[in-house]
Motif scaffolding. Structure first.
Motif, PDB file in Angstrom:
ATOM      1  N   ASN A  83       0.806  -1.290  -0.001  1.00 41.49           N
ATOM      2  CA  ASN A  83       0.053   0.233  -0.059  1.00 41.49           C
ATOM      3  C   ASN A  83       0.787   1.274   0.097  1.00 41.49           C
ATOM      4  N   VAL A  84       0.660   2.127  -0.921  1.00 45.12           N
ATOM      5  CA  VAL A  84       1.505   3.154  -1.046  1.00 45.12           C
ATOM      6  C   VAL A  84       1.305   4.245   0.337  1.00 45.12           C
ATOM      7  N   ALA A  85       2.354   4.635   0.899  1.00 47.51           N
ATOM      8  CA  ALA A  85       2.260   5.203   1.879  1.00 47.51           C
ATOM      9  C   ALA A  85       3.152   6.480   2.165  1.00 47.51           C
ATOM     10  N   VAL A  86       2.363   7.599   1.586  1.00 48.38           N
ATOM     11  CA  VAL A  86       2.974   9.064   1.367  1.00 48.38           C
ATOM     12  C   VAL A  86       1.805   9.772   1.944  1.00 48.38           C
ATOM     13  N   PHE A  87       2.494  11.006   2.184  1.00 47.29           N
ATOM     14  CA  PHE A  87       1.344  12.173   2.838  1.00 47.29           C
ATOM     15  C   PHE A  87       0.786  13.021   1.599  1.00 47.29           C
ATOM     16  N   GLU A  88      -0.637  13.028   1.495  1.00 42.66           N
ATOM     17  CA  GLU A  88      -1.075  13.584   0.575  1.00 42.66           C
ATOM     18  C   GLU A  88      -1.030  15.267   0.556  1.00 42.66           C
ATOM     19  N   GLU A  89      -0.631  15.792   1.517  1.00 39.69           N
ATOM     20  CA  GLU A  89      -0.536  17.343   1.598  1.00 39.69           C
ATOM     21  C   GLU A  89       0.973  17.768   1.387  1.00 39.69           C
ATOM     22  N   LEU A  90       1.887  16.943   1.043  1.00 43.09           N
ATOM     23  CA  LEU A  90       3.190  17.153   0.833  1.00 43.09           C
ATOM     24  C   LEU A  90       3.573  16.818  -0.862  1.00 43.09           C
ATOM     25  N   LEU A 134      -0.732  12.353  -9.276  1.00 42.03           N
ATOM     26  CA  LEU A 134       0.096  11.256  -9.826  1.00 42.03           C
ATOM     27  C   LEU A 134      -0.364  10.149 -10.412  1.00 42.03           C
ATOM     28  N   SER A 135      -0.147   9.432 -11.429  1.00 40.85           N
ATOM     29  CA  SER A 135      -0.724   8.054 -11.858  1.00 40.85           C
ATOM     30  C   SER A 135      -0.149   7.065 -11.024  1.00 40.85           C
ATOM     31  N   GLY A 136      -0.753   5.878 -11.034  1.00 45.49           N
ATOM     32  CA  GLY A 136      -0.485   4.837 -10.151  1.00 45.49           C
ATOM     33  C   GLY A 136       0.825   4.495 -10.426  1.00 45.49           C
ATOM     34  N   GLY A 137       1.538   4.389 -11.587  1.00 44.00           N
ATOM     35  CA  GLY A 137       2.923   3.926 -11.620  1.00 44.00           C
ATOM     36  C   GLY A 137       3.774   5.138 -11.293  1.00 44.00           C
ATOM     37  N   LEU A 138       3.649   6.357 -11.433  1.00 41.11           N
ATOM     38  CA  LEU A 138       4.288   7.389 -10.613  1.00 41.11           C
ATOM     39  C   LEU A 138       4.319   7.251  -9.161  1.00 41.11           C
ATOM     40  N   LEU A 139       2.959   7.184  -8.597  1.00 40.17           N
ATOM     41  CA  LEU A 139       3.012   6.946  -7.114  1.00 40.17           C
ATOM     42  C   LEU A 139       3.687   5.755  -6.546  1.00 40.17           C
ATOM     43  N   ARG A 140       3.785   4.714  -7.131  1.00 34.03           N
ATOM     44  CA  ARG A 140       4.874   3.451  -6.816  1.00 34.03           C
ATOM     45  C   ARG A 140       6.159   3.909  -6.965  1.00 34.03           C
ATOM     46  N   ARG A 141       6.731   4.550  -7.898  1.00 33.15           N
ATOM     47  CA  ARG A 141       8.085   5.111  -7.902  1.00 33.15           C
ATOM     48  C   ARG A 141       8.217   5.998  -6.800  1.00 33.15           C
ATOM     49  N   LEU A 142       7.240   7.001  -6.369  1.00 32.22           N
ATOM     50  CA  LEU A 142       7.183   7.941  -5.343  1.00 32.22           C
ATOM     51  C   LEU A 142       7.566   7.077  -4.119  1.00 32.22           C
ATOM     52  N   ALA A 163      -0.951  -3.376  -9.962  1.00 30.92           N
ATOM     53  CA  ALA A 163      -1.705  -2.731 -10.476  1.00 30.92           C
ATOM     54  C   ALA A 163      -1.090  -1.549 -10.987  1.00 30.92           C
ATOM     55  N   VAL A 164       0.190  -1.576 -11.678  1.00 34.12           N
ATOM     56  CA  VAL A 164       0.698  -0.858 -12.416  1.00 34.12           C
ATOM     57  C   VAL A 164       0.860  -1.137 -13.918  1.00 34.12           C
ATOM     58  N   ASP A 165       1.041  -0.373 -14.739  1.00 33.60           N
ATOM     59  CA  ASP A 165       1.160  -0.734 -16.446  1.00 33.60           C
ATOM     60  C   ASP A 165       2.570  -1.444 -16.580  1.00 33.60           C
ATOM     61  N   PRO A 166       2.693  -2.092 -17.980  1.00 35.52           N
ATOM     62  CA  PRO A 166       3.825  -2.923 -18.183  1.00 35.52           C
ATOM     63  C   PRO A 166       5.171  -1.845 -18.021  1.00 35.52           C
ATOM     64  N   GLN A 167       4.996  -0.946 -18.625  1.00 38.43           N
ATOM     65  CA  GLN A 167       6.196   0.228 -18.685  1.00 38.43           C
ATOM     66  C   GLN A 167       6.740   0.579 -17.222  1.00 38.43           C
ATOM     67  N   SER A 168       5.845   0.689 -16.411  1.00 35.48           N
ATOM     68  CA  SER A 168       6.101   1.116 -14.906  1.00 35.48           C
ATOM     69  C   SER A 168       6.690  -0.064 -14.134  1.00 35.48           C
ATOM     70  N   ARG A 169       6.007  -1.278 -14.552  1.00 37.51           N
ATOM     71  CA  ARG A 169       6.620  -2.625 -13.829  1.00 37.51           C
ATOM     72  C   ARG A 169       7.997  -2.756 -14.329  1.00 37.51           C
TER      73      ARG A 169
END
Length: 310
Positions: A83-90, A134-142, A163-169
């Motif tokens: 589960n992506v764990a980042v702060f939405e307000e940052l 951010l897209s799902g792939g960018l969120l994963r990278r963050l 749940a990311v696209d092949p390019q992000s994976r």
């Protein structure tokens, strides 16, 4: 050893989540930790990080006993959970800076590490973006950047490509391999067996709280009595010929659907030659022939079973 787990027992009431579980991970390995749902993977990781108390056993990281207060050990561990764990307000930059700052107090060094983490996951153009943009792939990278910015020696990745696209994976997997080349030891959990087969140097399969198989992907494949699957394009295949194929040595299963014959063999030599010789003797015309060796997914299902898990 980077990780040493001996006789680990964890109970939730009457449920035994870990049953005298043992595991050793050497420095520099990309270690795949696999298992069906409910096998004990998450419990193992939480115990390893000293986020859960356990009933029995010992856990050492970098040769030292891991305790809830082992902050000197924890600063060398990076964790990227499913589960992506980042702060939405940052913003992207502020998120990475915050997590890096938990371990790196020197401002100049922290700034350098944050910039390097941003470059590593290629988020230079998104520094001022908030996570909701951010897209799902960018969120994963963050999420990965937040977990590795402080340059940990041990990195734990739990289902990082869900749940990311092949390019992000592909980008994430390339990044994991690069982290390993830079010296990090990796613990990797995934249900995508092709990913594990691609990047992991050693693999453990656990079930019902126990380590039931351990080795390289080739060593695991040698543990099961499963060989190649041969597919042959055939326009017409009489029942008598199918019966003759089933009688060949090492044949485990024969299927004929949509003009394709599939024969699964146990281990054995010359399976393809025997099959094609039989088709010629029976005067059966055939087209394309394809041979496929067992995959890690085949091994996983053979060892853990095919029944559905909760």
């Amino acid at each position: 050893m980077v990780v040493e787990i001996e006789n680990l027992v964890k109970r939730y009431g009457n449920l035994v989540a870990l049953d005298h579980f043992n595991l050793q991970i050497k420095e520099g390995e990309v270690f795949g930790l696999l298992g069906p749902n409910g096998s004990g993977k998450s419990t193992t990781i939480h115990c390893l990080l000293s986020l859960l108390e356990y009933d029995k056993g010992t856990i050492k990281v970098f040769g030292q006993e891991m305790k809830p207060t082992s902050y000197d050990l924890k600063k060398d561990i990076g964790v990227i959970m499913q589960n992506v764990a980042v702060f939405e307000e940052l913003t992207v930059y502020e998120n990475i800076d915050y997590f890096c700052g938990l371990y790196i107090k020197d401002k100049a060094k922290r700034k350098q590490y944050v910039e390097e983490a941003i470059a590593f996951v290629e988020l230079q153009d998104y520094k001022k973006f908030y996570p909701k943009k951010l897209s799902g792939g960018l969120l994963r990278r963050l999420n990965i950047a937040c977990g590795i910015a402080h340059k940990p020696k041990l990195i734990i990745l739990d289902e990082p490509t869900v749940a990311v696209d092949p390019q992000s994976r592909n980008k994430i997997l390339e990044g994991i391999m690069e982290l390993n080349r830079q010296g990090a030891t990796i613990i990797y959990t995934s249900h995508y067996m092709e990913e594990v087969e691609q990047i992991c140097t050693k693999i453990a399969i656990m079930d019902k709280g126990k380590n039931i198989a351990l080795g390289t992907k080739d060593e695991l494949k040698n543990m099961i009595d499963l060989g190649e699957t041969i597919s042959v394009e055939i326009l017409e295949l009489p029942d008598s010929t199918q019966a003759a194929i089933k009688a060949l040595p090492h044949v485990m299963k024969v299927e004929y659907e949509n003009y394709v014959l599939k024969v699964r063999f146990s281990k054995g030599k010359h399976n393809l030659i025997r099959l094609l010789d039989l088709l010629k003797e029976e005067e059966i015309g055939f087209g394309g022939v394809h041979s496929e060796l067992p995959t890690l997914n085949d091994v996983f299902l053979e060892i853990t079973g095919k029944e559905l898990r909760d």
